[in-house]
Design an enzyme around this catalytic site. Sequence first.
Site, PDB file in Angstrom:
ATOM      1  N   SER A 129       9.584   2.957  -0.111  1.00  0.00           N
ATOM      2  CA  SER A 129      10.674   3.872  -0.508  1.00  0.00           C
ATOM      3  C   SER A 129      11.411   4.122   0.348  1.00  0.00           C
ATOM      4  CB  SER A 129       9.793   5.197  -1.223  1.00  0.00           C
ATOM      5  OG  SER A 129       9.097   5.102  -2.327  1.00  0.00           O
ATOM      6  N   SER A 175       2.180  -1.430  -7.096  1.00  0.00           N
ATOM      7  CA  SER A 175       1.616  -2.712  -7.994  1.00  0.00           C
ATOM      8  C   SER A 175       0.730  -3.546  -7.459  1.00  0.00           C
ATOM      9  CB  SER A 175       3.022  -3.317  -8.214  1.00  0.00           C
ATOM     10  OG  SER A 175       3.866  -3.717  -7.067  1.00  0.00           O
ATOM     11  N   LEU A 181       0.838  -1.104   0.050  1.00  0.00           N
ATOM     12  CA  LEU A 181       0.050   0.002  -0.127  1.00  0.00           C
ATOM     13  C   LEU A 181       0.921   1.481   0.036  1.00  0.00           C
ATOM     14  CD1 LEU A 181      -2.671  -0.967   2.876  1.00  0.00           C
ATOM     15  CD2 LEU A 181      -2.817  -0.790   0.207  1.00  0.00           C
TER      16      LEU A 181
END
Length: 205
Positions: A43, A110, A37
Amino acid sequence: MTEQLATNITWHEGEVSHAQRNQSLGQKGATLWMTGLSASGKSTIAVALEQVLLQQGKHAYRLDGDNIRHGLNKNLGFSAEDRAENIRRIGEVSKLFADAGILSIASFISPYTADRDLVRKLHEDAGVAFIEVYVDLPLEVAESRDPKGLYKKARAGEIKGFTGIDDPYEAPTNPELHLKTHEMSVEDSVRALLECLQDNNLLEA
Ligand code: ADP
């Protein structure tokens, strides 16, 4: 599967193999595919991992969802079709990096299993290692982090088709690594990733 449009094209084989490229870099090129999510920590963990790998003399490179949408994929939106094309292109790019011998760290929501499976297949077909990393946390925790204020906007109806709110996230059923970032610190996740790389024998040629 994306249709092949060009005709009269022939694959031109090189003289340097993936194994030889790995050998020259002293590691095995691979894709680490971070899925989860928004705000799960993909990141943040990728940045930390890249730094540690480089400190260890390894060659790593980060491919990040928002960054890629500034360039290569700036012509794609967030419809299911565009999300699929976004992932297909980045899967191809990550495969090239990995084939070159780099530890390619791809952080993309994704959300659809079929798209991720296609990327896995691209790698398998090319004989390049693919490690799927599920960056997991409960939606409530992601919403409470909300570093970019996106969940707030999605709840207010200002963003349509936001993963977890009004678009599904299909969780991986069999990832190589499962990080629960509501229970693990960033350092814990990096440690787990390094162990996974080690266990898969990727940190040596
Ligand atoms: P994503 O790339 O998945 O959208 P980001 O890395 O951009 O997520 O944002 C995650 C946010 O959550 C950052 O602000 C990060 O500092 C914070 N955070 C808090 N705890 C953790 C943790 N244990 N692991 C990763 N990120 C965390």
